[in-house]
Design a protein around this motif. Structure first.
Motif, mmCIF file in Angstrom:
data_model
loop_
_atom_site.group_PDB
_atom_site.id
_atom_site.type_symbol
_atom_site.label_atom_id
_atom_site.label_comp_id
_atom_site.label_asym_id
_atom_site.label_seq_id
_atom_site.Cartn_x
_atom_site.Cartn_y
_atom_site.Cartn_z
ATOM 1 N N ILE A 108 -26.392 -50.760 32.112
ATOM 2 C CA ILE A 108 -27.350 -51.589 33.035
ATOM 3 C C ILE A 108 -26.230 -52.768 33.133
ATOM 4 O O ILE A 108 -26.235 -54.000 32.734
ATOM 5 C CB ILE A 108 -28.778 -51.759 32.730
ATOM 6 N N PHE A 109 -26.398 -52.828 34.499
ATOM 7 C CA PHE A 109 -25.189 -53.587 35.826
ATOM 8 C C PHE A 109 -24.214 -54.388 34.470
ATOM 9 O O PHE A 109 -23.651 -55.404 34.546
ATOM 10 C CB PHE A 109 -27.107 -55.021 35.291
ATOM 11 N N CYS A 133 -27.084 -51.503 27.671
ATOM 12 C CA CYS A 133 -28.564 -51.399 27.936
ATOM 13 C C CYS A 133 -29.098 -51.077 26.275
ATOM 14 O O CYS A 133 -29.027 -50.518 25.947
ATOM 15 C CB CYS A 133 -28.970 -49.807 28.955
ATOM 16 N N ASN A 183 -32.980 -55.372 28.959
ATOM 17 C CA ASN A 183 -32.660 -54.904 29.807
ATOM 18 C C ASN A 183 -33.002 -53.487 30.394
ATOM 19 O O ASN A 183 -32.341 -52.743 31.289
ATOM 20 C CB ASN A 183 -31.175 -55.147 29.560
ATOM 21 N N PRO A 185 -36.146 -54.369 35.098
ATOM 22 C CA PRO A 185 -34.489 -54.668 35.604
ATOM 23 C C PRO A 185 -34.410 -53.343 37.348
ATOM 24 O O PRO A 185 -34.506 -52.306 36.590
ATOM 25 C CB PRO A 185 -33.544 -53.844 34.137
ATOM 26 N N GLY A 186 -33.215 -54.732 37.938
ATOM 27 C CA GLY A 186 -33.697 -53.974 39.124
ATOM 28 C C GLY A 186 -33.902 -54.209 39.735
ATOM 29 O O GLY A 186 -33.932 -53.141 41.361
ATOM 30 N N SER A 206 -34.420 -62.916 34.131
ATOM 31 C CA SER A 206 -32.849 -63.102 33.832
ATOM 32 C C SER A 206 -32.674 -62.437 36.057
ATOM 33 O O SER A 206 -33.090 -60.958 36.162
ATOM 34 C CB SER A 206 -32.006 -62.500 33.644
ATOM 35 N N GLU A 254 -29.431 -62.282 38.142
ATOM 36 C CA GLU A 254 -27.982 -61.815 38.081
ATOM 37 C C GLU A 254 -27.255 -61.019 39.835
ATOM 38 O O GLU A 254 -28.049 -60.335 40.167
ATOM 39 C CB GLU A 254 -27.222 -61.892 37.044
ATOM 40 N N ILE A 258 -25.574 -58.898 41.802
ATOM 41 C CA ILE A 258 -24.565 -57.538 41.903
ATOM 42 C C ILE A 258 -24.005 -57.197 43.108
ATOM 43 O O ILE A 258 -24.431 -57.881 43.843
ATOM 44 C CB ILE A 258 -25.092 -56.230 41.351
ATOM 45 N N SER A 285 -32.387 -58.902 35.996
ATOM 46 C CA SER A 285 -30.766 -58.174 34.883
ATOM 47 C C SER A 285 -32.316 -58.181 33.474
ATOM 48 O O SER A 285 -30.940 -57.122 33.290
ATOM 49 C CB SER A 285 -29.889 -58.360 35.225
ATOM 50 N N GLY A 286 -32.918 -58.543 33.194
ATOM 51 C CA GLY A 286 -33.667 -58.298 32.311
ATOM 52 C C GLY A 286 -34.874 -58.760 31.595
ATOM 53 O O GLY A 286 -34.978 -59.828 32.868
#
Length: 183
Positions: free
Chosen positions: A78-79, A83, A100, A112-113, A150, A152, A154, A163-164
């Motif tokens: 994932i990312f 994962c 994550n 996440p996402g 978290s 980030e 992308i 992201s997690g």
């Protein structure tokens, strides 16, 4: 035949911790930070895929105690990173969770996402800013608990995405910025 496949998939998801669970400042699903025992963590995930005891082997992070790793079912990365979910156990109790995995979500639906602006607003979180080693949202929690999402940037999401998550009793068994979610 479709029913048989569905039953096998359900068993696989249950066996490897595939069910969704809410993550809060208190814990993950039925697990409580600082209170849930090693056995309760095992029953929640039904056995870790990989585990390390006090730095023996090649753990993905430095820790004191036991570190259990579960990889995501049906999702390798994932990312761009593996994962997985890490559970840190110290003194026989759950001390830290780092994940994550999209199976975990906050009470306000962040997982996440989730786009950063939406997570920040919905979870009423404090933003660390981009100029820190590990950009994150600090989610509401008591002083004795660290609870972060978290963030980030992308491709396709220049404003960033969650992201997690990191949840830990303070002091924790491994640090937030330790690379726990690195490949």
């Amino acid at each position: 035949m479709a029913i048989g496949f569905g039953v096998i998939l359900l068993i696989a998801l249950t066996r490897f911790g595939g069910a969704s669970a809410t993550i809060t400042a208190k814990g993950v699903g039925p697990l409580l930070i600082g209170k849930s025992t090693r056995t309760q963590v095992q029953n929640f995930g039904l056995g870790p895929e990989t585990f390390w005891f006090t730095q023996k082997g090649n753990p993905p992070v430095h820790f004191k105690g036991e570190l259990w790793q579960y990889k995501c079912v049906g999702q390798g990365t994932i990312f761009g990173v593996t994962c997985r979910t890490l559970y840190g156990i110290t003194n026989g109790h759950l001390a830290t969770v780092s994940t994550n995995s999209p199976r975990f979500f906050t009470a306000d639906g962040t997982r996440p996402g989730t786009p950063f602006p939406q997570a920040r607003k919905n979870d009423r979180a404090k933003w660390s800013g981009w100029n820190v080693k590990c950009p994150h949202l600090t989610l509401p929690s008591p002083k004795s608990v660290s609870f972060f999402a978290s963030v980030e940037r992308i491709t396709g999401f220049p404003e960033g995405v969650v992201s997690g998550f990191y949840l830990s009793a303070t002091p924790s068994s491994f640090s937030y910025c330790s690379g726990a979610l690195a490949p």
